[in-house]
Design a protein around this motif. Structure first.
Motif, PDB file in Angstrom:
ATOM      1  N   GLU A   1       1.174  -0.747  -0.209  1.00 57.86           N
ATOM      2  CA  GLU A   1       0.331  -0.191   0.101  1.00 57.86           C
ATOM      3  C   GLU A   1       0.893   1.088  -0.340  1.00 57.86           C
ATOM      4  O   GLU A   1       1.832   1.118   1.403  1.00 57.86           O
ATOM      5  N   GLY A   2       0.804   2.170  -1.324  1.00 56.94           N
ATOM      6  CA  GLY A   2       1.521   3.374  -1.490  1.00 56.94           C
ATOM      7  C   GLY A   2       3.131   3.203  -1.832  1.00 56.94           C
ATOM      8  O   GLY A   2       3.108   2.217  -1.832  1.00 56.94           O
ATOM      9  N   GLU A   3       3.655   4.570  -2.078  1.00 59.79           N
ATOM     10  CA  GLU A   3       4.853   4.104  -3.105  1.00 59.79           C
ATOM     11  C   GLU A   3       5.644   3.610  -2.755  1.00 59.79           C
ATOM     12  O   GLU A   3       5.974   2.920  -2.235  1.00 59.79           O
ATOM     13  N   ASP A   4       5.958   3.802  -0.562  1.00 58.71           N
ATOM     14  CA  ASP A   4       6.971   3.345  -0.125  1.00 58.71           C
ATOM     15  C   ASP A   4       7.127   2.072  -0.419  1.00 58.71           C
ATOM     16  O   ASP A   4       7.915   1.253  -0.394  1.00 58.71           O
ATOM     17  N   GLU A   5       6.277   1.208   0.290  1.00 64.70           N
ATOM     18  CA  GLU A   5       6.076   0.254   0.369  1.00 64.70           C
ATOM     19  C   GLU A   5       5.939  -0.705  -0.539  1.00 64.70           C
ATOM     20  O   GLU A   5       6.644  -2.034  -0.671  1.00 64.70           O
ATOM     21  N   ILE A   6       5.636  -0.194  -1.917  1.00 65.19           N
ATOM     22  CA  ILE A   6       5.513  -0.380  -3.681  1.00 65.19           C
ATOM     23  C   ILE A   6       7.355  -0.458  -3.451  1.00 65.19           C
ATOM     24  O   ILE A   6       7.758  -1.765  -4.092  1.00 65.19           O
ATOM     25  N   ARG A   7       8.119   0.457  -3.814  1.00 60.27           N
ATOM     26  CA  ARG A   7       9.422   0.156  -4.087  1.00 60.27           C
ATOM     27  C   ARG A   7       9.971  -0.653  -2.709  1.00 60.27           C
ATOM     28  O   ARG A   7      11.076  -1.777  -3.463  1.00 60.27           O
ATOM     29  N   GLN A   8       9.646  -0.809  -1.232  1.00 64.82           N
ATOM     30  CA  GLN A   8      10.489  -1.684  -0.768  1.00 64.82           C
ATOM     31  C   GLN A   8       9.933  -3.098  -1.584  1.00 64.82           C
ATOM     32  O   GLN A   8      10.844  -3.455  -1.096  1.00 64.82           O
ATOM     33  N   LYS A   9       8.434  -3.534  -1.379  1.00 63.09           N
ATOM     34  CA  LYS A   9       8.680  -4.891  -2.206  1.00 63.09           C
ATOM     35  C   LYS A   9       9.453  -5.742  -3.585  1.00 63.09           C
ATOM     36  O   LYS A   9       9.553  -6.671  -3.511  1.00 63.09           O
ATOM     37  N   VAL A  10       9.519  -4.445  -4.301  1.00 66.66           N
ATOM     38  CA  VAL A  10      10.301  -4.026  -5.238  1.00 66.66           C
ATOM     39  C   VAL A  10      11.863  -4.944  -4.907  1.00 66.66           C
ATOM     40  O   VAL A  10      12.649  -5.286  -5.393  1.00 66.66           O
ATOM     41  N   ARG A  11      12.061  -3.836  -4.206  1.00 66.45           N
ATOM     42  CA  ARG A  11      13.333  -4.019  -3.914  1.00 66.45           C
ATOM     43  C   ARG A  11      13.890  -5.694  -2.632  1.00 66.45           C
ATOM     44  O   ARG A  11      14.629  -6.428  -3.153  1.00 66.45           O
ATOM     45  N   GLN A  12      12.673  -5.899  -2.646  1.00 64.64           N
ATOM     46  CA  GLN A  12      12.978  -7.729  -1.396  1.00 64.64           C
ATOM     47  C   GLN A  12      12.727  -8.647  -2.448  1.00 64.64           C
ATOM     48  O   GLN A  12      12.944  -9.710  -2.453  1.00 64.64           O
ATOM     49  N   ASN A  13      12.120  -8.973  -3.851  1.00 62.86           N
ATOM     50  CA  ASN A  13      11.581  -9.205  -4.443  1.00 62.86           C
ATOM     51  C   ASN A  13      12.771  -9.891  -5.464  1.00 62.86           C
ATOM     52  O   ASN A  13      13.602 -10.750  -5.851  1.00 62.86           O
ATOM     53  N   ALA A  14      13.472  -8.049  -5.104  1.00 67.62           N
ATOM     54  CA  ALA A  14      14.926  -8.249  -6.347  1.00 67.62           C
ATOM     55  C   ALA A  14      16.234  -9.013  -5.833  1.00 67.62           C
ATOM     56  O   ALA A  14      16.953  -9.646  -5.954  1.00 67.62           O
ATOM     57  N   GLU A  15      16.179  -8.588  -4.289  1.00 69.11           N
ATOM     58  CA  GLU A  15      17.274  -8.957  -3.485  1.00 69.11           C
ATOM     59  C   GLU A  15      17.025 -11.101  -3.135  1.00 69.11           C
ATOM     60  O   GLU A  15      17.501 -11.834  -2.778  1.00 69.11           O
ATOM     61  N   GLU A  16      15.818 -11.315  -3.126  1.00 68.60           N
ATOM     62  CA  GLU A  16      15.333 -12.896  -3.349  1.00 68.60           C
ATOM     63  C   GLU A  16      15.496 -13.195  -4.648  1.00 68.60           C
ATOM     64  O   GLU A  16      15.662 -14.517  -4.573  1.00 68.60           O
ATOM     65  N   GLY A  17      15.929 -12.807  -5.331  1.00 67.99           N
ATOM     66  CA  GLY A  17      16.532 -14.166  -6.454  1.00 67.99           C
ATOM     67  C   GLY A  17      15.829 -13.611  -8.024  1.00 67.99           C
ATOM     68  O   GLY A  17      15.603 -14.657  -8.481  1.00 67.99           O
ATOM     69  N   ALA A  18      14.292 -12.500  -7.688  1.00 64.29           N
ATOM     70  CA  ALA A  18      13.236 -12.318  -8.924  1.00 64.29           C
ATOM     71  C   ALA A  18      14.274 -12.158  -9.897  1.00 64.29           C
ATOM     72  O   ALA A  18      15.239 -10.929 -10.098  1.00 64.29           O
TER      73      ALA A  18
END
Length: 402
Positions: A158-175
């Protein structure tokens, strides 16, 4: 390293309009050394080269399914099956479904939503040779709104901050790719309607900006017209489904948006269900023509369409890519162009143009051998004799070399 020469009555080099009679492909390890006429390729062979001959068959690039969900089992209620399964049970099921993809001649599959990074684990196990399967491009948990489409996969934001955080998390997990649910979907009980936007244009821009900063493409699930418009404005890399659904449930293809998709060279994966023909038979030819009109318009307009099945959703089998491809043949697209949707064009959409989708020196050794001539009819793609994925030879179940 031992070479293997595969010869066949014809070879589709990619694009499929580039085909030759009496062709051959020379492989060493994970790489294609040469592809072309038998005479030309023989010049590159070494004395101990292994030779496999298929005089009545066709050799072509390995197929690419641009939209699968290995975490779903394609049963009548895949969501309940998933939520009732622990990670190990789910991972074992995913491994079996990956093998089904390979049996069907699919050497690359883009998984657009799983739980707990399981598709990344599967990707690594296949890459290391621990299990058999195609190359997997994994999205991880797709970004969705609170209680939104496929919220149970763990991607609520929810919201741009969480969006960016989730994108970074997925990238860190190997997406390998970021998936975002721009609209609702039919698989989520009680979620947003299939036409309904889940994110603003600004929020989708945040997804794309953060993903591209990390070097990752963005695939946007978008059924509704508003969601499609927002995805185009945000600059996503691929639009999934793109069914142009209006609030009243009708199709509302907008020519101005279609022109933008073409101008921006966006790829579109309709992810049409492999069992589309039964649906067409049930509603009758006139109603089917009406319901398929937007897909036909896209196919005829120059949109860069790529093949996908949405495998894993109810009754969408993991061996159904050819059936999904035949939908475009039904719309009037010639077989060679349809094959390109699952090879050279799909590779372009997935950022693999220099590795897959063609048979050429330096490309990854992904190919299949099928009986007959798929340029005369896509049904020939079902008669798989041999699959080579990343240089590993695989004989589909119930098939034997002769």
């Amino acid at each position: 390293m031992t070479q293997t020469l595969i010869t066949a009555g014809r070879i589709l080099l990619g694009p499929s309009s580039t085909h030759l009679d009496d062709g051959a492909v020379l492989i060493s390890g994970h790489t294609i050394l040469a592809a072309g006429t038998r005479k030309d390729v023989l010049a590159h062979t070494e004395p101990d080269c292994r030779i496999l001959e298929f005089p009545d068959a066709t050799v072509l690039p390995g197929l690419i399914d641009c939209h699968v969900h290995l975490a779903f089992d394609a049963g009548p209620d895949p969501v309940t099956t998933l939520t009732d399964s622990d990670d190990m049970t789910l991972l074992l099921g995913m491994a079996g479904r990956a093998r089904q993809l390979l049996d069907a001649g699919i050497t690359t599959a883009r998984d657009l939503g799983d739980r707990g990074g399981l598709a990344v684990r599967l990707r690594e196990a296949i890459s290391q040779g621990a299990i058999t399967g195609p190359r997997i491009l994994a999205a991880g948990a797709p970004l969705t709104s609170r209680n939104g489409h496929c919220w149970f996969l763990g991607g609520e934001v929810e919201g741009e901050d969480e969006i960016r955080q989730k994108v970074r998390q997925n990238a860190e997990e190997g997406a390998d790719v970021i998936k975002v649910m721009a609209t609702g979907g039919g698989l989520t009980r009680g979620g947003p309607s299939i036409w309904q936007p889940q994110f603003t244009t600004e929020e989708l821009c945040a997804v794309v900006e953060e993903a591209h900063r990390l070097g990752l493409p963005v695939a946007a699930h978008a059924h509704g017209v508003q969601g499609i418009a927002a995805a185009i404005s945000a600059g996503v890399d691929t639009i999934e489904h793109c069914s142009w659904m209006a609030e009243d449930g009708t199709s509302d293809l907008r020519e101005d948006l279609l022109a933008q998709i073409i101008d921006k060279q966006m790829h579109v994966c309709l992810a049409n269900h492999p069992n589309w023909r039964a649906f067409a038979d049930r509603v009758g030819p006139e109603k089917a023509a009406e319901l398929f009109a937007s897909a036909r318009r896209m196919a005829q307009s120059g949109v860069q369409l790529v093949a996908g099945t949405d495998a894993g959703v109810p009754r969408a089998s993991f061996g159904g890519l050819v059936s999904s491809m035949e939908f475009f043949e039904y719309l009037g697209t010639p077989p060679d162009r349809v094959i390109d949707m699952a090879t050279v064009n799909a590779a372009s959409a997935l950022g693999l143009s220099d590795q897959a989708g063609r048979l050429a020196a330096g490309y990854r050794a992904d190919l299949l051998v099928v009986d007959g001539d798929p340029l005369a009819g896509l049904d020939a793609l079902r008669a798989v004799r041999l699959v080579v994925a990343d240089g590993r030879f695989h004989i589909p179940d119930s098939t034997a070399l002769s």
